[in-house]
Structures are given as C-alpha cells and as structure tokens.
Design an enzyme around this catalytic site. Structure first.
Site, PDB file in Angstrom:
ATOM      1  N   HIS A  96     -38.702  48.796   3.968  1.00 36.50           N
ATOM      2  CA  HIS A  96     -38.885  48.358   5.110  1.00 36.50           C
ATOM      3  C   HIS A  96     -40.193  48.260   5.875  1.00 36.50           C
ATOM      4  O   HIS A  96     -40.537  47.959   6.601  1.00 36.50           O
ATOM      5  CB  HIS A  96     -38.535  50.293   5.789  1.00 36.50           C
ATOM      6  CG  HIS A  96     -37.380  50.791   5.575  1.00 36.50           C
ATOM      7  ND1 HIS A  96     -36.469  50.862   5.737  1.00 36.50           N
ATOM      8  CD2 HIS A  96     -37.437  51.449   4.133  1.00 36.50           C
ATOM      9  CE1 HIS A  96     -36.001  51.501   5.498  1.00 36.50           C
ATOM     10  NE2 HIS A  96     -35.951  52.657   4.090  1.00 36.50           N
TER      11      HIS A  96
ATOM     12  N   PRO B 296       0.426  -1.613   0.010  1.00 38.36           N
ATOM     13  CA  PRO B 296       0.104   0.460   0.353  1.00 38.36           C
ATOM     14  C   PRO B 296       0.800   1.605   0.101  1.00 38.36           C
ATOM     15  O   PRO B 296       0.945   1.926  -0.681  1.00 38.36           O
ATOM     16  CB  PRO B 296      -0.994   0.047   1.546  1.00 38.36           C
ATOM     17  CG  PRO B 296      -0.072  -1.444   2.110  1.00 38.36           C
ATOM     18  CD  PRO B 296       0.505  -2.050   1.293  1.00 38.36           C
ATOM     19  N   ASN B 297       1.931   1.142   0.385  1.00 37.69           N
ATOM     20  CA  ASN B 297       3.395   2.277   0.983  1.00 37.69           C
ATOM     21  C   ASN B 297       4.191   2.874  -0.592  1.00 37.69           C
ATOM     22  O   ASN B 297       3.382   3.253  -1.492  1.00 37.69           O
ATOM     23  CB  ASN B 297       3.715   2.382   2.111  1.00 37.69           C
ATOM     24  CG  ASN B 297       2.728   2.581   3.140  1.00 37.69           C
ATOM     25  OD1 ASN B 297       2.155   1.471   3.791  1.00 37.69           O
ATOM     26  ND2 ASN B 297       2.470   4.270   3.703  1.00 37.69           N
TER      27      ASN B 297
ATOM     28  N   GLU C 205     -39.939  26.805   1.256  1.00 37.85           N
ATOM     29  CA  GLU C 205     -39.383  25.865   3.036  1.00 37.85           C
ATOM     30  C   GLU C 205     -37.817  25.214   3.224  1.00 37.85           C
ATOM     31  O   GLU C 205     -37.542  25.490   3.398  1.00 37.85           O
ATOM     32  CB  GLU C 205     -40.570  25.692   3.890  1.00 37.85           C
ATOM     33  CG  GLU C 205     -41.219  27.033   4.138  1.00 37.85           C
ATOM     34  CD  GLU C 205     -42.255  26.401   4.992  1.00 37.85           C
ATOM     35  OE1 GLU C 205     -43.589  26.919   5.146  1.00 37.85           O
ATOM     36  OE2 GLU C 205     -42.513  24.721   5.375  1.00 37.85           O
TER      37      GLU C 205
ATOM     38  N   SER D 296     -51.287  20.429   5.800  1.00 34.93           N
ATOM     39  CA  SER D 296     -51.402  20.682   8.018  1.00 34.93           C
ATOM     40  C   SER D 296     -52.438  19.338   8.106  1.00 34.93           C
ATOM     41  O   SER D 296     -53.181  18.761   7.301  1.00 34.93           O
ATOM     42  CB  SER D 296     -52.540  22.132   8.507  1.00 34.93           C
ATOM     43  OG  SER D 296     -52.593  22.095   9.636  1.00 34.93           O
TER      44      SER D 296
ATOM     45  N   SER E 157      -0.576  11.661   1.724  1.00 35.39           N
ATOM     46  CA  SER E 157      -1.683  12.217   1.993  1.00 35.39           C
ATOM     47  C   SER E 157      -1.742  13.900   2.549  1.00 35.39           C
ATOM     48  O   SER E 157      -2.752  13.934   2.054  1.00 35.39           O
ATOM     49  CB  SER E 157      -1.875  11.797   3.888  1.00 35.39           C
ATOM     50  OG  SER E 157      -2.200  10.608   4.315  1.00 35.39           O
ATOM     51  N   ASN E 158      -0.380  14.029   2.402  1.00 35.00           N
ATOM     52  CA  ASN E 158      -0.630  15.626   2.500  1.00 35.00           C
ATOM     53  C   ASN E 158      -1.267  16.751   1.897  1.00 35.00           C
ATOM     54  O   ASN E 158      -1.279  17.650   1.551  1.00 35.00           O
ATOM     55  CB  ASN E 158       0.642  16.461   3.597  1.00 35.00           C
ATOM     56  CG  ASN E 158       0.810  15.505   5.070  1.00 35.00           C
ATOM     57  OD1 ASN E 158      -0.078  14.890   5.586  1.00 35.00           O
ATOM     58  ND2 ASN E 158       1.833  16.725   5.410  1.00 35.00           N
TER      59      ASN E 158
ATOM     60  N   LYS F 235     -55.251  23.920   3.861  1.00 32.92           N
ATOM     61  CA  LYS F 235     -54.143  24.246   4.548  1.00 32.92           C
ATOM     62  C   LYS F 235     -53.225  23.405   3.378  1.00 32.92           C
ATOM     63  O   LYS F 235     -52.712  22.690   3.326  1.00 32.92           O
ATOM     64  CB  LYS F 235     -53.678  24.257   5.791  1.00 32.92           C
ATOM     65  CG  LYS F 235     -53.043  25.783   5.667  1.00 32.92           C
ATOM     66  CD  LYS F 235     -53.059  25.209   7.547  1.00 32.92           C
ATOM     67  CE  LYS F 235     -51.591  26.899   7.566  1.00 32.92           C
ATOM     68  NZ  LYS F 235     -51.033  27.070   6.969  1.00 32.92           N
ATOM     69  N   VAL F 236     -52.438  24.670   3.101  1.00 32.87           N
ATOM     70  CA  VAL F 236     -51.851  24.354   1.641  1.00 32.87           C
ATOM     71  C   VAL F 236     -50.440  25.216   2.105  1.00 32.87           C
ATOM     72  O   VAL F 236     -50.176  26.184   2.099  1.00 32.87           O
ATOM     73  CB  VAL F 236     -51.854  24.861   0.191  1.00 32.87           C
ATOM     74  CG1 VAL F 236     -51.190  23.928  -0.237  1.00 32.87           C
ATOM     75  CG2 VAL F 236     -52.639  23.792  -0.117  1.00 32.87           C
TER      76      VAL F 236
END
Length: 457
Positions: free
Chosen positions: A181, A123-124, A324, A311, A133-134, A317-318
C-alpha cells in the site's frame, strides 16, 4: 514522371513506369491515402515465403509449368531479401481482407517472373493460383508473428530472466524494508524482491508459448470463404509442409477453415499475452525507478546505471530514462491490444475485415517489446547495484519490526509500541527496551529481520 497503361476489370489505370506493380496496386495507392504506415521488412519477407511455398505446391500438383513456377519462386526469393521493398506501397489502412496488399505482391511477383521467363506471368492466374486474399493474408500474419516471437521476443525475455535470477541470487542476503500500500511493511530480502521479478518474466514466456501454439494453425487452403473453392484439396497441407521445411517451425493446416478466416481469435489471444508481458514489465520498471529514486530525497535503495544527463537546466541530474522508455513501450503495447481486441470483434460472417490493422499493430507490439526488453536488460537491470547503507538505515527505522513483537506481547501492545516509536521518532528497539524491560539479547533475537524472512525462498 513517365507512365504506362495497365488494365483491370474496372478499366485502364496509369501506373508509374518505374514501378513493378500494376493496376490493382495503383488503385489502392490512390484510394488509401490515409497514413504513412506501410508493412515492415519482416512482413514482406514472410509474405514472399508464403507465395514461394504456394508456387512450389502448384508445381508439385502439376498446376503450374516448371518454368513459370521457378520464375515465381525466384522472384519471391529476391523479394524476401529486400531487393524490391520500395515497390510495396499500399497503406496499412485498406481493404479489410488485405486484398490490396496481396495484389501488390501478386503484381510485383508477376512482373519480375515475366522478366525472367520472357513470358506473360499473370498475377491472378499464376501467382495467386489456388489462393485468396482471405486465406493468404491471415496465413502470412501467423507466420510472421510466430517468427518474431520465437526468434526475438522469447530470447529477449529469457535473457532478462537470467539477469534477474543472477540479481536475486546475489542480493539474497541483503535485508530491506518491505512495502505494501506504498507504506512500510515487514522486511524481506532484496533477493526475494528480484526473484519475484524473475518469476514474472518466466511466466511471461510461458504465456507467449501457449499463445504461439494457436498461431501455428494456418488458413491457407480455405480460399474465399473456407470451402477451398478453386484450389486443390491437398494445396493447404502441401503449402504448410513447404513452410515447415523452410522455417523449421511446426505449422499445420487449420482444423476448421471457417473459423480460421471468419475470426482472428488467435491473434487476439496473442495480443492478450503481449499485453500481459507489458503489464509485467510495467510493474518491474516502475518498481526499479521507485527503488532508485533520489538520490538523496527518495528511497534510494538501489542504484541504476547513469546512461545520459537528465536535464537541460538542472546540472548533475540523472534520470531513470531506460525504465521510462520501457514504460512507454508497454503503454503502446497495451493500447495496441485495445485496437486488436476491437478489430478482432469486428468480423462479420465468413471473414474478419480488419486483418491489415491487426497484422500491423500485433507485429509492432512484438517488435517493440523485444527491443525494449533487450535495452532494459542491457542498459539498466544488468547494472543495478544495492545502496547498502541506505537499505540498512531504512530497515533500522522500520516500524513494522514490531510485527514479531505481537507474538510475544500481543497485537495491541505491539501496536502501541509502534505508535510510540513513530511519535517519538525513535526505533522500535528503543521503545521495546524501555517499556517491555527486555534485555538487548532478548530484543536482538525477537527483532532480528533474518528471522522474519526465513519461511519463504
């Protein structure tokens, strides 16, 4: 569970028999039992592509024999396809250089390559040859973020911009009350409102493109501290060339490897751009749900698609659920930016040691912004319709229609007319007709809202 024994510099480690990784990964699994967070499929794919480019470069430089290089490359191809995702098990919260994740890849690739060649692939010594890794981890970070921004987020924003432009063109003749405002203000067209949203999204793309350009520099070739120790002088340049041929992007080796590894300023910059996109989307999504609020007791100037009941207790209700959801995405991205900012500021000397968390949350921000933008465009913005009757009624009642009167009778008298209209709950036209003794024709010319919006696009 059956185990096999693996050895590293600290001694013998028991590794599950059915896992492809080795001792280093197993130690990380045992040490970092912190969260359920793991790097996602795009990150795994990008990591495999970088490792493959490294193997091909070592082959070109004569540093790996062809059989080993081919076996490593083939293993990387399989990993990139997602065949072995379950073997990448290291927690996001780990060693700050990402060494545990890099070794997870090195060990899995080595095991797969060994199976292919019937030779021991280290692996190395083999998979990680010429690398640290750096420099590899930040290289992967840049590659995957560029890929996701270019292939997903920018197209999503462009699609939203196009839809907003269509709305701006379609709504340009619809005059409405302006608001500053949170109070009534001079009129403008609904098209002008949407043109502002369209311009925000256009500039969002430009910001992302500018930030992306800094991510094109890759740290590969710097190895441990930026000096390139234990690697070929041409290694970084050649790896970048392989990545460019494979991806079609214009990556380049870092101009200064010490900067590329000691800090993650480019990722902080990209996060700032993503935060700005989130701020823009927050403004637009909030405006849309406010303009649609009601349907009878609110502003109700536009109607947005009803996508689900709103709801569990109030029949009929919608709710504006898509805006959101987008607002929640934006809140997460803004929070992620705080994490990245702090992590980016926390490097010391020759290395930033918070790279895994930077990589994870930066990628998350790109992904959720891209998907959230697509949903916003498809399920909300595309279906927006004006409520013409409501718009007209509010416009007629708007006290700020007194604004052009100031050019005729002066600011003070125009103010008095507006105050009287508010006190008597009548229109500006009615009070002006009574107090100024102007004809309907004169008033119609002065108070025509169309004359108030012609100076700007």
């Amino acid at each position: 569970m059956a185990f096999r024994k693996e050895r590293d510099s600290l001694g013998v480690v028991k590794v599950p028999e059915d896992k492809l990784y080795g001792a280093s990964t197993q130690r990380a699994v045992e040490n970092f039992k912190i969260s359920s967070l793991r790097f996602s499929r795009p990150f795994i794919r990008a990591f495999a592509s970088v490792k493959r480019a490294c193997a091909q470069t070592n082959l070109e430089l004569g540093l790996l024999e062809p059989q080993l290089a081919q076996a490593i490359s083939s293993a990387c191809d399989e990993i990139a396809k997602g065949t072995f995702d379950s073997h990448f098990v290291v927690d996001v919260f780990q060693t700050g250089s990402g060494t545990s994740t890099n070794m997870n890849f090195n060990e899995v690739i080595a095991q797969l390559a060994s199976q292919k060649t019937k030779k021991k692939v280290h692996p190395n010594d083999h998979v990680n040859k010429g690398q640290s890794s750096n420099d590899i981890f930040p290289t992967v970070m840049h590659v995957v973020i560029i890929q996701k921004v270019v292939s997903e987020l920018l197209p999503a924003l462009h699609k939203l911009e196009e839809t907003l432009q269509k709305k701006a063109d379609r709504f340009k003749s619809i005059l409405k009350v302006g608001r500053t405002h949170l109070q009534d203000a001079a009129p403008l067209s609904l098209g002008q409102v949407f043109s502002g949203y369209q311009e925000q999204i256009k500039k969002a793309q430009e910001r992302l493109e500018r930030a992306s350009s800094t991510l094109l520099e890759l740290a590969v070739g710097g190895t441990a501290v930026g000096t390139g120790i234990n690697t070929h002088p041409q290694f970084g340049k050649r790896v970048v060339a392989h990545l460019n041929r494979e991806s079609g992007y214009q990556f380049k080796e870092a101009k200064n490897h010490f900067e590329a590894q000691a800090c993650q300023d480019s990722c902080v910059e990209m996060s700032g751009a993503l935060k700005t996109v989130a701020v823009s989307l927050t403004k637009i999504a909030n405006d849309i749900r406010w303009l649609a609020c009601g349907p009878r007791a609110g502003l109700g100037e536009i109607e947005i698609p009803a996508v689900q009941p709103g709801s569990s207790i109030m029949p009929g209700k919608v709710n504006p659920v898509i805006p959101e959801a987008v607002l929640q995405v934006c809140a997460k991205v803004i929070g992620n930016d705080a994490t990245i900012t702090w992590a980016g500021a926390s490097g010391n000397f020759e290395l930033n040691t918070m790279m895994p968390v930077i990589a994870f949350v930066l990628l998350e921000s790109v992904e959720i912004l891209a998907e959230g933008t697509l949903v916003f465009e498809e399920k909300c913005v595309r279906g927006i319709e004006p409520n013409s009757k409501r718009i007209q009624k509010l416009l007629e009642d708007n006290l700020m229609l007194a604004t052009p009167l100031a050019l005729v009778v002066g600011y003070d008298q125009a103010t008095a007319i507006a105050q009287t209209a508010w006190k008597e709950q009548v229109s500006i036209r009615e009070v002006a007709r009574r107090e100024l003794k102007l004809s309907d024709q004169e008033l119609s010319k002065i108070l025509d809202p169309r004359n108030m919006i012609q100076s700007k696009k």
